[in-house]
Design an enzyme around this catalytic site. Structure first.
Site, PDB file in Angstrom:
ATOM      1  N   LYS A  58      -4.522  15.190 -12.847  1.00 34.93           N
ATOM      2  CA  LYS A  58      -4.176  15.832 -14.125  1.00 34.93           C
ATOM      3  C   LYS A  58      -2.858  16.595 -13.989  1.00 34.93           C
ATOM      4  O   LYS A  58      -2.029  16.570 -14.877  1.00 34.93           O
ATOM      5  CB  LYS A  58      -5.281  16.812 -14.586  1.00 34.93           C
ATOM      6  CG  LYS A  58      -6.555  16.192 -15.086  1.00 34.93           C
ATOM      7  CD  LYS A  58      -6.479  15.549 -16.449  1.00 34.93           C
ATOM      8  CE  LYS A  58      -6.148  14.099 -16.384  1.00 34.93           C
ATOM      9  NZ  LYS A  58      -7.168  13.131 -16.182  1.00 34.93           N
ATOM     10  N   TRP A 114       5.732   0.703 -25.341  1.00 28.46           N
ATOM     11  CA  TRP A 114       5.826   1.162 -23.951  1.00 28.46           C
ATOM     12  C   TRP A 114       6.540   0.036 -23.224  1.00 28.46           C
ATOM     13  O   TRP A 114       5.990  -1.051 -23.046  1.00 28.46           O
ATOM     14  CB  TRP A 114       4.432   1.398 -23.385  1.00 28.46           C
ATOM     15  CG  TRP A 114       4.418   2.047 -22.035  1.00 28.46           C
ATOM     16  CD1 TRP A 114       4.485   3.375 -21.755  1.00 28.46           C
ATOM     17  CD2 TRP A 114       4.312   1.384 -20.767  1.00 28.46           C
ATOM     18  NE1 TRP A 114       4.431   3.577 -20.393  1.00 28.46           N
ATOM     19  CE2 TRP A 114       4.331   2.381 -19.767  1.00 28.46           C
ATOM     20  CE3 TRP A 114       4.218   0.059 -20.376  1.00 28.46           C
ATOM     21  CZ2 TRP A 114       4.245   2.077 -18.405  1.00 28.46           C
ATOM     22  CZ3 TRP A 114       4.132  -0.241 -19.023  1.00 28.46           C
ATOM     23  CH2 TRP A 114       4.147   0.773 -18.060  1.00 28.46           C
ATOM     24  N   GLU A 147       0.180  14.188 -13.737  1.00 23.66           N
ATOM     25  CA  GLU A 147       0.454  13.549 -15.025  1.00 23.66           C
ATOM     26  C   GLU A 147       1.107  14.499 -16.002  1.00 23.66           C
ATOM     27  O   GLU A 147       1.995  14.121 -16.755  1.00 23.66           O
ATOM     28  CB  GLU A 147      -0.862  13.122 -15.691  1.00 23.66           C
ATOM     29  CG  GLU A 147      -1.511  11.905 -15.163  1.00 23.66           C
ATOM     30  CD  GLU A 147      -2.782  11.631 -15.952  1.00 23.66           C
ATOM     31  OE1 GLU A 147      -2.795  10.670 -16.713  1.00 23.66           O
ATOM     32  OE2 GLU A 147      -3.761  12.388 -15.813  1.00 23.66           O
ATOM     33  N   ASN A 207       2.257  -6.877 -28.169  1.00 24.83           N
ATOM     34  CA  ASN A 207       1.778  -6.034 -27.072  1.00 24.83           C
ATOM     35  C   ASN A 207       1.413  -6.974 -25.934  1.00 24.83           C
ATOM     36  O   ASN A 207       0.722  -7.959 -26.160  1.00 24.83           O
ATOM     37  CB  ASN A 207       0.543  -5.250 -27.530  1.00 24.83           C
ATOM     38  CG  ASN A 207      -0.112  -4.499 -26.385  1.00 24.83           C
ATOM     39  OD1 ASN A 207       0.569  -4.061 -25.463  1.00 24.83           O
ATOM     40  ND2 ASN A 207      -1.420  -4.341 -26.434  1.00 24.83           N
ATOM     41  N   GLY A 208       1.855  -6.678 -24.720  1.00 25.81           N
ATOM     42  CA  GLY A 208       1.497  -7.529 -23.580  1.00 25.81           C
ATOM     43  C   GLY A 208       2.729  -8.073 -22.894  1.00 25.81           C
ATOM     44  O   GLY A 208       3.839  -7.562 -23.083  1.00 25.81           O
ATOM     45  N   HIS A 252      -7.905  17.112   9.994  1.00 25.46           N
ATOM     46  CA  HIS A 252      -7.446  15.833  10.561  1.00 25.46           C
ATOM     47  C   HIS A 252      -6.018  15.521  10.131  1.00 25.46           C
ATOM     48  O   HIS A 252      -5.555  14.398  10.310  1.00 25.46           O
ATOM     49  CB  HIS A 252      -8.399  14.704  10.141  1.00 25.46           C
ATOM     50  CG  HIS A 252      -9.795  14.912  10.611  1.00 25.46           C
ATOM     51  ND1 HIS A 252     -10.173  14.746  11.924  1.00 25.46           N
ATOM     52  CD2 HIS A 252     -10.902  15.342   9.961  1.00 25.46           C
ATOM     53  CE1 HIS A 252     -11.447  15.043  12.057  1.00 25.46           C
ATOM     54  NE2 HIS A 252     -11.918  15.412  10.871  1.00 25.46           N
ATOM     55  N   CYS A 268       1.150  -1.064 -25.944  1.00 26.74           N
ATOM     56  CA  CYS A 268       1.894  -0.745 -27.160  1.00 26.74           C
ATOM     57  C   CYS A 268       0.882  -0.594 -28.287  1.00 26.74           C
ATOM     58  O   CYS A 268      -0.246  -1.070 -28.177  1.00 26.74           O
ATOM     59  CB  CYS A 268       2.857  -1.862 -27.512  1.00 26.74           C
ATOM     60  SG  CYS A 268       4.007  -2.248 -26.177  1.00 26.74           S
ATOM     61  N   ARG A 319      -0.411   5.157 -27.383  1.00 24.08           N
ATOM     62  CA  ARG A 319      -0.440   3.921 -26.597  1.00 24.08           C
ATOM     63  C   ARG A 319       0.916   3.592 -25.985  1.00 24.08           C
ATOM     64  O   ARG A 319       1.029   2.724 -25.104  1.00 24.08           O
ATOM     65  CB  ARG A 319      -0.880   2.756 -27.473  1.00 24.08           C
ATOM     66  CG  ARG A 319      -2.258   2.915 -28.039  1.00 24.08           C
ATOM     67  CD  ARG A 319      -2.606   1.737 -28.898  1.00 24.08           C
ATOM     68  NE  ARG A 319      -2.766   0.536 -28.117  1.00 24.08           N
ATOM     69  CZ  ARG A 319      -3.911   0.119 -27.607  1.00 24.08           C
ATOM     70  NH1 ARG A 319      -5.004   0.804 -27.795  1.00 24.08           N
ATOM     71  NH2 ARG A 319      -3.974  -0.988 -26.903  1.00 24.08           N
ATOM     72  N   GLU A 347      -9.262  14.383  -9.142  1.00 22.97           N
ATOM     73  CA  GLU A 347      -9.002  14.382 -10.588  1.00 22.97           C
ATOM     74  C   GLU A 347      -8.141  15.587 -10.991  1.00 22.97           C
ATOM     75  O   GLU A 347      -7.234  15.459 -11.813  1.00 22.97           O
ATOM     76  CB  GLU A 347     -10.347  14.371 -11.343  1.00 22.97           C
ATOM     77  CG  GLU A 347     -10.272  14.560 -12.845  1.00 22.97           C
ATOM     78  CD  GLU A 347      -9.505  13.469 -13.608  1.00 22.97           C
ATOM     79  OE1 GLU A 347      -9.072  12.502 -12.981  1.00 22.97           O
ATOM     80  OE2 GLU A 347      -9.338  13.631 -14.819  1.00 22.97           O
ATOM     81  N   LYS A 401      -1.446   5.321 -22.835  1.00 22.72           N
ATOM     82  CA  LYS A 401      -2.877   5.574 -22.766  1.00 22.72           C
ATOM     83  C   LYS A 401      -3.656   4.426 -22.138  1.00 22.72           C
ATOM     84  O   LYS A 401      -4.506   4.634 -21.293  1.00 22.72           O
ATOM     85  CB  LYS A 401      -3.400   5.840 -24.184  1.00 22.72           C
ATOM     86  CG  LYS A 401      -4.874   6.149 -24.266  1.00 22.72           C
ATOM     87  CD  LYS A 401      -5.171   7.510 -23.714  1.00 22.72           C
ATOM     88  CE  LYS A 401      -6.635   7.849 -23.737  1.00 22.72           C
ATOM     89  NZ  LYS A 401      -6.943   8.930 -22.783  1.00 22.72           N
TER      90      LYS A 401
HETATM   91  C1  F6R Z   1      -5.648   9.680 -16.327  1.00 24.62           C
HETATM   92  C2  F6R Z   1      -5.879   8.487 -17.101  1.00 24.62           C
HETATM   93  C3  F6R Z   1      -5.838   7.169 -16.416  1.00 24.62           C
HETATM   94  C4  F6R Z   1      -6.993   6.290 -16.898  1.00 24.62           C
HETATM   95  C5  F6R Z   1      -6.883   4.886 -16.303  1.00 24.62           C
HETATM   96  C6  F6R Z   1      -8.033   4.000 -16.732  1.00 24.62           C
HETATM   97  O1  F6R Z   1      -5.675  10.820 -17.112  1.00 24.62           O
HETATM   98  O2  F6R Z   1      -6.094   8.551 -18.290  1.00 24.62           O
HETATM   99  O3  F6R Z   1      -5.855   7.309 -15.039  1.00 24.62           O
HETATM  100  O4  F6R Z   1      -8.198   6.894 -16.531  1.00 24.62           O
HETATM  101  O5  F6R Z   1      -5.682   4.300 -16.701  1.00 24.62           O
HETATM  102  O6  F6R Z   1      -8.072   3.856 -18.117  1.00 24.62           O
HETATM  103  P1  F6R Z   1      -9.374   3.319 -18.822  1.00 24.62           P
HETATM  104  O7  F6R Z   1     -10.472   4.309 -18.629  1.00 24.62           O
HETATM  105  O8  F6R Z   1      -9.000   3.166 -20.259  1.00 24.62           O
HETATM  106  O9  F6R Z   1      -9.703   2.000 -18.174  1.00 24.62           O
END
Ligand code: F6R
Length: 619
Positions: A492, A78, A495, A105-106, A511, A2, A30, A488, A614
């Site tokens: 992307k 969140w 997401e 937050n938490g 395989h 959050c 966030r 990756e 985030k």
């Molecule tokens: C994907 C993404 C997440 C973060 C993951 C780790 O686009 O942003 O998969 O990479 O949650 O986050 P950090 O780097 O902040 O530990």
């Protein structure tokens, strides 16, 4: 998870609401399923909160403008406990007189037991959140002590779990009190005004003077003072620092979305991460590396822990670090590492990679590694965040603030920093690759221009994304360092465009995954450079033929001048030449651009994809 903002200004100030709303705007990445504010005004605390994005709260405030106030807290959520409703949105109040408001937050792990005791004692709850329990406890403690800081001290002792808390009380109108355990909180130091935020973006529009708080600390801000104590009441000094970026860096800068801007920031992110790491002789000098050279020389194994995109950066790093240092490197998802009794000792170097520095899974892995006696290095983009603070050493990436939820420039900066770490270890250990460090560094310094050129040639990728806007599934293949790039690319797309996407090691295709290929199935293939060793290039070209023969639509990412792929490609997306180990810094770019435009073509929110936040500050 959050976003939290707090502000105290001069008595006559009216700007608390503007500061807090501005901060929430910058922190919305966030968490964005509800938002709220509490303002201390005329002997009362007024709250306004709304489910949905911040715009709903803005409309509510516009319809009912609150009275002027110099003190306020705000929250963008969140959801964890309780769905995203008006009632569950923060701030929460405690007590019947409604004089106290709290944001959180938490997760409070023992909230059931605390709630049961409060209910038995006559407390009335209006939400399903764990946070409201804390609001009631704090209100009761305030009634006993008459002091918000003392009340906070009493309450945090009773809480289990992770939390950042901010509270205001109508009877202490020029004070905001915050507390943190396993969850981020930074102070912004102004002139006659002070700020609190989940991260510096909360107040970057007002001050660049920041102060880190340690674990288990309480901070009390008034317009002119900021005092910090440990949970046991011992006074403490926070660590002040200057934020190296300004408000403009946290804005879209003319781009339609933060993600698009951040993709275009990537040349800078790589350049700034490389900047200042060498001495006049060209040797790497890592000022932040507070583990001694002897300790680093005695390392016998490296374990990289990270989550999501950062873990894919770790997978890329494995190939490079093993190659350059001849040390074995394992890469592990941080949440798996902790629970499987890993073989770690004092000669193991555990490298965590995290953009936010607050990812709970990664933090717990670092703590576990420390507990097992390993030395820990953090590769991190957020100054003063918890993971670097708790690591033996840190190598900061200098990507600047990453606001879009989907990580792009942080990924490239993480790969760059892990190359620097690998080359530094190689340099310390001597041997063949110690000597090539300078050569690799020179090549790395040329990468930002290549990314720039690549970004200038993405029109066709954008078109392909628009043509594919109703695609239901996309596969990604790669080999060697192209394998994490494929993963990756798939992440992307999942997401941002909410479609089925999977990344595979190209060699694994026959395989099993080849069964997924049917006529028209789009497949991106990340082709290694023709200069790759062990005939890798030819092997991937064969894979392209295999899937093409079964009807796949092949979207090939290949180096300029690689003509071998042309006969088997429906589309060729060209990337500049670079040595094979550095290629991920280029090959991932078209995949980011593709996901961005496919999401846009579907009319989705690129910066704030559904269900995501985030930084994941809960396990
Ligand atoms: C994907 C993404 C997440 C973060 C993951 C780790 O686009 O942003 O998969 O990479 O949650 O986050 P950090 O780097 O902040 O530990």
């Amino acid at each position: 998870m959050c976003g939290i903002v707090g502000y105290v200004g001069p008595e006559a100030s009216e700007k608390a609401i503007d500061v807090v709303m501005d901060g929430l705007g910058r922190l919305e990445y966030r968490g964005y399923d509800s938002a709220g504010v509490a303002l201390v005004t005329d002997g009362t605390v007024v709250t306004e909160k709304r489910a949905g994005k911040l715009t709903n709260l803005r409309s509510a405030l516009a319809a009912h403008p609150p009275a002027d106030s110099a003190t306020a807290i705000g929250h963008t959520r969140w959801a964890t406990h309780g769905g995203p409703t008006d009632a569950n949105a923060h701030p929460h109040r405690g007590g019947a007189d409604g004089k106290l408001a709290l944001v959180h937050n938490g997760i409070i792990e023992n909230f059931h037991a605390l709630k049961a005791a409060l209910l038995a004692d006559g407390a009335v709850f209006t939400s399903e959140t764990d946070t409201e329990v804390v609001a009631h406890l704090l209100d009761r403690a305030y009634c006993r002590t008459g002091d918000l800081t003392d009340a906070m001290r009493e309450v945090v002792e009773r809480l289990h779990g992770a939390f950042t808390l901010l509270a205001v009380h109508a009877d202490s109108p020029h004070t905001v009190v915050g507390a943190r355990r396993n969850s981020p909180l930074v102070v912004g130091l102004g002139e006659g005004e002070n700020f609190l935020g989940s991260d510096v973006a909360a107040f970057i529009g007002y001050t660049r003077h920041a102060m880190e708080l340690g674990q288990d600390q309480i901070v009390t801000i008034t317009p002119d003072t900021c005092s910090v104590i440990d949970f046991d009441g011992t006074p403490s000094d926070g660590k002040a620092y200057e934020v190296t970026w300004d408000a403009a860096a946290a804005e879209k800068g003319g781009y339609a979305t933060f993600m698009e801007k951040e993709i275009h920031d990537q040349p800078h992110a790589v350049r700034d991460t490389l900047f200042g790491r060498t001495d006049e002789t060209g040797r790497l000098v890592l000022d932040e590396m507070s583990i001694t050279e002897d300790e680093l020389r005695s390392v016998t194994k490296i374990v990289i822990v990270a989550c999501g995109t950062a873990a894919y950066a770790g997978m890329v790093a494995k190939y490079a670090i093993e190659r350059w240092t001849r040390l074995p490197v394992e890469v592990e998802l941080a949440h798996e590492f902790r629970y499987r009794d890993p073989v770690i000792d004092h000669q193991t170097l555990v490298v965590s990679i995290s953009q936010s520095g607050e990812t709970m899974d990664t933090l717990m892995a670092v703590r576990h590694a420390t507990h097992l006696g390993a030395r820990t290095v953090s590769i991190c983009n957020t100054h003063g965040s918890t993971i670097p603070r708790e690591s033996d050493a840190v190598l900061y990436t200098h990507a600047g603030p990453e606001i879009a939820v989907a990580s792009t420039k942080a990924f490239l900066a993480q790969i760059t920093a892990s190359y620097i770490l690998g080359l530094y270890l190689a340099q310390l250990r001597g041997g063949e690759y110690g000597k090539v460090a300078a050569e690799v560094l020179t090549e790395l310094h040329g990468i930002p221009d290549k990314i720039e050129a690549l970004l200038g040639s993405m029109d066709r990728v954008e078109e392909i994304a628009y043509f594919m806007s109703d695609t239901r599934s996309v596969l990604f293949l790669g080999r060697h360092v192209g394998f994490p790039v494929a993963m990756e690319g798939a992440l992307k797309l999942k997401e941002l465009a909410y479609i089925h996407a999977e990344g595979f090691a190209a060699g694994e295709l026959k395989h099993g995954p080849i069964a997924l290929i049917e006529p028209g199935q789009p497949v991106f293939i990340v082709v290694p450079s023709p200069s790759s060793e062990h005939g890798l290039h030819g092997k991937v070209v064969s894979n392209i033929q295999e899937i093409r023969a079964r009807g796949a639509r092949t979207l090939v990412i290949a180096e300029e001048g690689d003509e071998d792929v042309v006969p088997f490609a429906d589309e060729v997306i060209r990337v500049p030449h670079t040595s094979p180990l550095l290629a991920p810094l280029l090959t991932v770019v078209p995949l980011q651009v593709f996901a961005l435009h496919l999401s846009t073509a579907k009319g989705l929110d690129v910066d704030q994809p559904r269900n995501l936040a985030k930084s994941v500050t809960v396990e």
